[in-house]
Design an enzyme around this catalytic site. Structure first.
Site, PDB file in Angstrom:
ATOM      1  N   ASP A   1     -13.694 -35.369   8.276  1.00 17.74           N
ATOM      2  CA  ASP A   1     -13.538 -35.596   6.844  1.00 17.74           C
ATOM      3  C   ASP A   1     -13.503 -37.099   6.597  1.00 17.74           C
ATOM      4  O   ASP A   1     -13.775 -37.894   7.502  1.00 17.74           O
ATOM      5  CB  ASP A   1     -12.293 -34.891   6.297  1.00 17.74           C
ATOM      6  CG  ASP A   1     -10.994 -35.534   6.795  1.00 17.74           C
ATOM      7  OD1 ASP A   1     -11.039 -36.380   7.729  1.00 17.74           O
ATOM      8  OD2 ASP A   1      -9.930 -35.198   6.244  1.00 17.74           O
ATOM      9  N   GLU A  33      -6.741 -26.224   2.349  1.00 16.34           N
ATOM     10  CA  GLU A  33      -7.931 -27.039   2.599  1.00 16.34           C
ATOM     11  C   GLU A  33      -8.813 -27.161   1.363  1.00 16.34           C
ATOM     12  O   GLU A  33      -9.336 -28.237   1.070  1.00 16.34           O
ATOM     13  CB  GLU A  33      -8.741 -26.454   3.770  1.00 16.34           C
ATOM     14  CG  GLU A  33      -8.101 -26.647   5.127  1.00 16.34           C
ATOM     15  CD  GLU A  33      -7.925 -28.107   5.501  1.00 16.34           C
ATOM     16  OE1 GLU A  33      -8.735 -28.941   5.053  1.00 16.34           O
ATOM     17  OE2 GLU A  33      -6.984 -28.419   6.235  1.00 16.34           O
ATOM     18  N   TYR A  38     -16.878 -28.791   7.595  1.00  9.50           N
ATOM     19  CA  TYR A  38     -15.529 -29.327   7.779  1.00  9.50           C
ATOM     20  C   TYR A  38     -14.469 -28.252   7.589  1.00  9.50           C
ATOM     21  O   TYR A  38     -13.572 -28.076   8.430  1.00  9.50           O
ATOM     22  CB  TYR A  38     -15.259 -30.486   6.815  1.00  9.50           C
ATOM     23  CG  TYR A  38     -13.775 -30.693   6.627  1.00  9.50           C
ATOM     24  CD1 TYR A  38     -13.011 -31.296   7.626  1.00  9.50           C
ATOM     25  CD2 TYR A  38     -13.109 -30.212   5.493  1.00  9.50           C
ATOM     26  CE1 TYR A  38     -11.644 -31.435   7.496  1.00  9.50           C
ATOM     27  CE2 TYR A  38     -11.750 -30.350   5.347  1.00  9.50           C
ATOM     28  CZ  TYR A  38     -11.020 -30.959   6.361  1.00  9.50           C
ATOM     29  OH  TYR A  38      -9.657 -31.074   6.232  1.00  9.50           O
TER      30      TYR A  38
END
Length: 349
Positions: free
Chosen positions: A134, A33, A116
């Site tokens: 996102d 991520e 997020y």
């Protein structure tokens, strides 16, 4: 329309096979991520593989040096991500007994982990009901539901998060989050989306009203700053002078050449007449090759760089400025901004 169900069905038939999707290890998910922030999957994949191989767990990451992390990160940009990852790994060893957290409440307090990323890790690793939002999700929601509130406004962020929270499949949040992100990345793309094969098109406001190219809406807040760098390339006996950049500017912690920066474009003669140049090189400096200006674009800055081959450094300048003389063969051990890396590869005199 069962929005979540349609997305999950599409996902099962169309998803890409990506290594971080075959694990619920929060460390590896975090790795992916952070690397994929501001980075396309195709570009980020080799970096993920390098990091996962070099640092297979949070303990090995925490024991790395900043130089080692930045060296592996070289070329990805937004280098603060790499530095923050090291801080996070160390904090997990110190505050979480070396066990990478999976709960949103713990994740949100880690350096470099925002709403997020905390939602993504908690849902993917522990199936926590946290809706991710996102760039891909903003685009899908804006088009399907016809929302023209700017996605980068305070009101817009709140509105889209509330909508995402209401749509998430509470029985299978991990699959839903993966599905909507993949849908935005592969089908509902920023340009030329594949609307003709989209399973949501009959219920998509943007498709029905020919607004695909107008959504999502984003406020133009970007102020771009022009900066002019004149880099001095000093080589002798297969060694070259470099320096480590400070932590309070672009390319923090990376290595480049001694340089003079100006706020406006200067002629080479004006640079040579500057006080700084004379302090470093004096009147006996020998000038070699000089590149034409090289333009390098960053998110908030336009860099114009020229590289100047030079010899004749004044006595004591190296020590007073903490510059280093390193073997040209060892340069790859020092993490460099893309601009410097490209010069060394393509332009080095």
């Amino acid at each position: 329309m069962d929005f979540a169900r349609e997305l999950i069905i599409w996902y099962h038939s169309n998803k890409r096979e990506l290594p971080w999707r075959n694990t619920n290890n929060p460390y590896l998910i975090w790795l992916s991520e952070i690397i994929l922030q501001q980075t396309r999957v195709a570009q980020g994949m080799p970096y993920y593989q390098k990091f996962a191989e070099r640092f297979p767990d949070v303990n090995s990451f925490a024991n790395a040096s900043e130089d080692e992390v930045l060296n592996l990160w070289q070329g990805l940009g937004y280098y603060s991500r790499g530095r923050n990852m090291l801080k996070t790994a160390i904090a997990i060893m110190e505050n979480h007994n070396g066990i990478f957290p999976t709960a949103y409440a713990d994740l949100i307090n880690l350096t470099g982990v925002g709403q997020y990323t905390a939602s993504a890790i908690s849902s993917f690793a522990a199936n926590e009901v946290r809706a991710v939002v996102d760039g891909n999700v903003y685009r899908v929601l804006a088009r399907v539901f016809g929302i023209d509130t700017p996605i980068n406004s305070t009101i817009g962020k709140k509105e889209f998060q509330q909508l995402a929270d209401s749509l998430i499949d509470k029985q299978n949040p991990s699959q839903y989050n993966q599905a909507i992100m993949e849908f935005g990345a592969m089908l509902c793309k920023p340009k030329n989306p594949d609307c003709n094969i989209c399973p949501l098109r009959l219920n998509c406001t943007a498709y029905q009203h020919q607004r695909i190219n107008n959504l999502p809406v984003k406020l133009n807040k970007l102020k771009v700053r022009d900066r002019y760098f004149y880099f001095f390339v000093t080589r002798k006996a297969q060694k070259i002078i470099i320096k480590r950049r400070s932590n309070d500017d672009i390319w923090a912690g990376l290595h480049d050449f001694p340089s003079i920066e100006t706020s406006t474009s200067q002629t080479i003669g004006e640079i040579f007449d500057s006080v700084q140049f004379k302090l470093w090189f004096g009147e006996d400096a020998v000038i070699g090759n000089i590149t034409e200006p090289i333009k390098h674009i960053l998110t908030h800055q336009r860099i114009y760089a020229r590289f100047i081959e030079i010899s004749g450094l004044r006595c004591g300048v190296m020590e007073s400025n903490n510059w280093m003389s390193v073997s040209e063969n060892d340069l790859e051990q020092y993490a460099q901004p893309k601009l410097i890396f490209a010069f060394l590869k393509n332009y080095l005199f």
